[in-house]
Motif scaffolding. Structure first.
Motif, short mmCIF file in Angstrom:
data_model
loop_
_atom_site.label_atom_id
_atom_site.label_comp_id
_atom_site.label_asym_id
_atom_site.label_seq_id
_atom_site.Cartn_x
_atom_site.Cartn_y
_atom_site.Cartn_z
N UNK A 134 0.83 -1.21 0.00
CA UNK A 134 0.00 0.00 0.00
C UNK A 134 0.87 1.26 0.00
N UNK A 135 1.99 1.22 0.72
CA UNK A 135 2.91 2.36 0.72
C UNK A 135 3.44 2.63 -0.68
N UNK A 136 3.77 1.58 -1.40
CA UNK A 136 4.25 1.73 -2.77
C UNK A 136 3.20 2.34 -3.68
N UNK A 137 1.95 1.91 -3.51
CA UNK A 137 0.85 2.47 -4.30
C UNK A 137 0.65 3.94 -3.97
N UNK A 138 0.67 4.27 -2.68
CA UNK A 138 0.50 5.66 -2.25
C UNK A 138 1.63 6.54 -2.78
N UNK A 139 2.86 6.03 -2.72
CA UNK A 139 4.00 6.81 -3.20
C UNK A 139 3.93 7.02 -4.71
N UNK A 140 3.50 5.99 -5.45
CA UNK A 140 3.36 6.13 -6.90
C UNK A 140 2.27 7.14 -7.24
N UNK A 141 1.18 7.12 -6.48
CA UNK A 141 0.10 8.09 -6.72
C UNK A 141 0.57 9.51 -6.44
N UNK A 142 1.35 9.70 -5.38
CA UNK A 142 1.88 11.03 -5.07
C UNK A 142 2.81 11.53 -6.16
N UNK A 143 3.67 10.65 -6.65
CA UNK A 143 4.60 11.07 -7.69
C UNK A 143 3.86 11.37 -9.00
N UNK A 144 2.83 10.61 -9.31
CA UNK A 144 2.01 10.88 -10.49
C UNK A 144 1.30 12.24 -10.35
#
Length: 150
Positions: A134-144
């Motif tokens: 979930x952290x990886x998904x959240x970080x990818x969403x923030x960078x996007x």
């Protein structure tokens, strides 16, 4: 991620670290007993030494993983994750083997301790793995989102 999930991960993680440290102490005691001259069992000594070292590494990796989860440093977790994953699997499997071994010997206390340890390690593994994902998904969403704004 909700705070309930994080508290659950930290609770299981802290319990796993304490359990692992307790098991390290028992393995070291078994190692000390098995190298005495009147007992001298090379097989028990080597297994106890290896498992003390591996369980100690597991305790350190779990503590480090919890720290990185707390700090939300996903980039560093990805480097550590596969080593923690491998160490977790080995420690869980060894505790399950101990359950079978002590169960066959009808020794209830070590069987229970190994079963509880294996259960704790497995639950923490499952929850922490989901938390990392979930952290990886959240970080990818923030960078996007940052790329979209720029």
């Amino acid at each position: 991620m909700t705070s309930v999930v994080r508290r659950r991960v930290y609770g299981f993680g802290f319990a796993c670290v304490l359990t692992a440290l307790g098991q390290v102490a028992v393995y070291l005691f078994m190692l000390a007993v098995s190298v005495r001259q009147e007992y001298e069992d090379v097989q028990v000594a080597s297994t106890s030494g290896i498992m003390a070292a591996l369980t100690g590494v597991y305790a350190w990796l779990t503590g480090r993983l919890m720290f990185l989860l707390y700090e939300r440093r996903h980039g560093e977790i990805t480097c550590l994750e596969w080593v923690w994953w491998l160490c977790s699997i080995v420690v869980i499997l060894f505790n399950l083997l101990l359950c079978v071994w002590f169960g066959l010997l009808s020794d209830t206390l070590p069987t229970t301790v190994s079963a509880v340890a294996a259960s704790l390690y497995t639950l923490f593994f499952k929850f922490a793995k989901d938390d990392i994902k979930q952290m990886g998904i959240d970080e990818a969403a923030k960078s996007d989102k940052r790329e979209y704004i720029e």
